[in-house]
Write an enzyme that holds these catalytic residues in place. Structure first.
Site, PDB file in Angstrom:
ATOM      1  N   ASN A 124      -0.109  11.375  -9.195  1.00 44.01           N
ATOM      2  CA  ASN A 124       0.875  11.511  -8.108  1.00 44.01           C
ATOM      3  C   ASN A 124       2.021  10.510  -8.321  1.00 44.01           C
ATOM      4  O   ASN A 124       1.867   9.327  -8.052  1.00 44.01           O
ATOM      5  CB  ASN A 124       0.166  11.258  -6.764  1.00 44.01           C
ATOM      6  CG  ASN A 124       1.117  11.358  -5.593  1.00 44.01           C
ATOM      7  OD1 ASN A 124       2.241  11.843  -5.731  1.00 44.01           O
ATOM      8  ND2 ASN A 124       0.667  10.892  -4.430  1.00 44.01           N
ATOM      9  N   LYS A 127       4.763  10.282  -6.693  1.00 42.23           N
ATOM     10  CA  LYS A 127       5.502   9.953  -5.457  1.00 42.23           C
ATOM     11  C   LYS A 127       7.004  10.020  -5.748  1.00 42.23           C
ATOM     12  O   LYS A 127       7.422  10.878  -6.544  1.00 42.23           O
ATOM     13  CB  LYS A 127       5.049   8.598  -4.921  1.00 42.23           C
ATOM     14  CG  LYS A 127       3.524   8.489  -4.876  1.00 42.23           C
ATOM     15  CD  LYS A 127       3.012   7.320  -4.113  1.00 42.23           C
ATOM     16  CE  LYS A 127       1.487   7.327  -4.187  1.00 42.23           C
ATOM     17  NZ  LYS A 127       0.883   6.370  -3.295  1.00 42.23           N
ATOM     18  N   HIS A 170      -1.011  14.169   2.493  1.00 37.32           N
ATOM     19  CA  HIS A 170      -1.088  12.810   1.953  1.00 37.32           C
ATOM     20  C   HIS A 170      -0.798  11.799   3.068  1.00 37.32           C
ATOM     21  O   HIS A 170       0.049  12.041   3.928  1.00 37.32           O
ATOM     22  CB  HIS A 170      -0.093  12.644   0.791  1.00 37.32           C
ATOM     23  CG  HIS A 170      -0.302  11.367   0.044  1.00 37.32           C
ATOM     24  ND1 HIS A 170       0.139  10.161   0.528  1.00 37.32           N
ATOM     25  CD2 HIS A 170      -0.935  11.110  -1.128  1.00 37.32           C
ATOM     26  CE1 HIS A 170      -0.218   9.206  -0.337  1.00 37.32           C
ATOM     27  NE2 HIS A 170      -0.869   9.761  -1.333  1.00 37.32           N
ATOM     28  N   GLU A 180      -9.030   9.730   0.346  1.00 41.61           N
ATOM     29  CA  GLU A 180      -8.179   8.576   0.060  1.00 41.61           C
ATOM     30  C   GLU A 180      -8.155   7.648   1.279  1.00 41.61           C
ATOM     31  O   GLU A 180      -7.374   7.878   2.220  1.00 41.61           O
ATOM     32  CB  GLU A 180      -6.748   9.034  -0.219  1.00 41.61           C
ATOM     33  CG  GLU A 180      -6.605   9.906  -1.438  1.00 41.61           C
ATOM     34  CD  GLU A 180      -5.208   9.789  -2.039  1.00 41.61           C
ATOM     35  OE1 GLU A 180      -5.095   9.341  -3.177  1.00 41.61           O
ATOM     36  OE2 GLU A 180      -4.238  10.101  -1.343  1.00 41.61           O
ATOM     37  N   SER A 224      -5.633   3.125  -5.299  1.00 40.65           N
ATOM     38  CA  SER A 224      -5.622   1.937  -6.175  1.00 40.65           C
ATOM     39  C   SER A 224      -6.441   2.077  -7.454  1.00 40.65           C
ATOM     40  O   SER A 224      -6.989   1.099  -7.952  1.00 40.65           O
ATOM     41  CB  SER A 224      -6.079   0.697  -5.387  1.00 40.65           C
ATOM     42  OG  SER A 224      -5.090   0.331  -4.443  1.00 40.65           O
ATOM     43  N   GLY A 266      -2.087   7.222  -8.059  1.00 34.89           N
ATOM     44  CA  GLY A 266      -0.678   7.030  -7.703  1.00 34.89           C
ATOM     45  C   GLY A 266       0.007   6.081  -8.669  1.00 34.89           C
ATOM     46  O   GLY A 266       0.395   6.457  -9.780  1.00 34.89           O
ATOM     47  N   GLY A 267       0.139   4.807  -8.270  1.00 37.75           N
ATOM     48  CA  GLY A 267       0.884   3.803  -9.040  1.00 37.75           C
ATOM     49  C   GLY A 267       0.608   3.821 -10.540  1.00 37.75           C
ATOM     50  O   GLY A 267       1.544   3.854 -11.352  1.00 37.75           O
TER      51      GLY A 267
HETATM   52  P1  PGA Z   1      -2.305   4.515  -5.488  1.00 40.76           P
HETATM   53  O1  PGA Z   1      -1.926   5.867  -4.729  1.00 40.76           O
HETATM   54  O2  PGA Z   1      -3.112   4.902  -6.697  1.00 40.76           O
HETATM   55  O3  PGA Z   1      -0.972   3.907  -5.866  1.00 40.76           O
HETATM   56  O4  PGA Z   1      -3.078   3.687  -4.540  1.00 40.76           O
HETATM   57  C1  PGA Z   1      -2.853   6.893  -4.598  1.00 40.76           C
HETATM   58  C2  PGA Z   1      -2.235   8.010  -3.794  1.00 40.76           C
HETATM   59  O5  PGA Z   1      -1.421   7.729  -2.918  1.00 40.76           O
HETATM   60  O6  PGA Z   1      -2.522   9.194  -4.012  1.00 40.76           O
END
Ligand code: PGA
Length: 236
Positions: free
Chosen positions: A7, A9, A85, A157, A199, A220-221
């Site tokens: 993802n 974002k 989300h 999540e 995370s 995500g990140g």
């Molecule tokens: P993150 O995001 O891995 O940066 O915590 C996960 C997500 O929002 O799907």
């Protein structure tokens, strides 16, 4: 076969995406269904790859400036979309009713919804995780037939884990994922895939691999860095 959903974002420039797509095509994937959710302006650049939308409109079609309809995603050959989300819920006031409309639109267009659910830190502290998840599932999946439900993927999540660097223990994840699966099974007599997200990075993935009951990950990140993705995939 595990899902790994990336993802992005609201990140990456056009040049960065060109480079990213080239590198993504070089990844050797065995037993992994890798699906990228780029910003929607870049969706068509992922033509030969598995791609998902980050969001879809709750409206079907027409005068809704700035929105993307499920039938338009279908016309691009897109097979999956995130929905619900926590960032959509938090910053764009999306409630379960809106999430439900989006799911119905996606299913009508044969697009698999990846439904994100999860509790806030406050709800966790109050031991309300189960109640929050049940409400999210019940309302988001209202009027979805058993046949359509087979196309739904759930991403658990915990809101307190997204972007914070804090992850639940594998036991905690197993407990919640069992609860989600039991709830779906008891209501629909059906087993559907449940992913974990929050995370995830190349340093904690080996710990998360100890989870017994998940069908993959939503990242995500760390998904913005191809080296991290490679390291993650090599440990799955
Ligand atoms: P993150 O995001 O891995 O940066 O915590 C996960 C997500 O929002 O799907």
């Amino acid at each position: 076969m595990k899902y790994v959903i990336l993802n992005h974002k609201m990140n990456l420039t056009y040049e960065e995406i060109i480079d990213y797509v080239d590198k993504l095509k070089e990844l050797k994937l065995t037993n992994i269904n890798l699906i990228t959710c780029p910003s929607s302006i870049y969706l068509s650049m992922f033509k030969d790859l598995n791609v998902a939308c980050q969001n879809v409109s709750s409206f079907e079609k027409g005068s809704y400036t700035g929105e993307l309809a499920a039938y338009q995603l279908k016309s691009l050959g897109i097979k999956y979309s995130l929905v619900g989300h926590s960032e959509r819920r938090q910053y764009f006031n999306e409630d379960n009713l809106i999430v439900n409309k989006k799911i119905i639109n996606l299913l009508k267009n044969d697009i698999k919804p990846i439904l994100c659910i999860g509790e806030t830190l406050e709800a966790k502290k109050l031991k309300k995780t189960g109640a929050v998840l049940i409400k999210q599932l019940r309302q988001a999946l209202k009027d979805v037939s058993v046949d359509d439900l087979k196309k739904v993927i759930i991403a658990y999540e915990p809101v307190w884990s997204i972007g914070t660097g804090v992850i639940p223990s594998p036991n905690e994840i197993d407990e919640v994922v069992d609860y989600i699966k039991d709830t779906i099974y008891r209501t629909y007599n059906l087993e559907i895939p449940v992913l974990y997200g929050g995370s995830i990075n190349d340093e904690n993935i080996s710990l998360l691999e100890k989870c017994k009951n998940i069908e993959g990950y939503l990242i995500g990140g760390a998904s913005l860095d191809i080296n991290k993705i490679t390291n993650i995939i090599n440990q799955i």
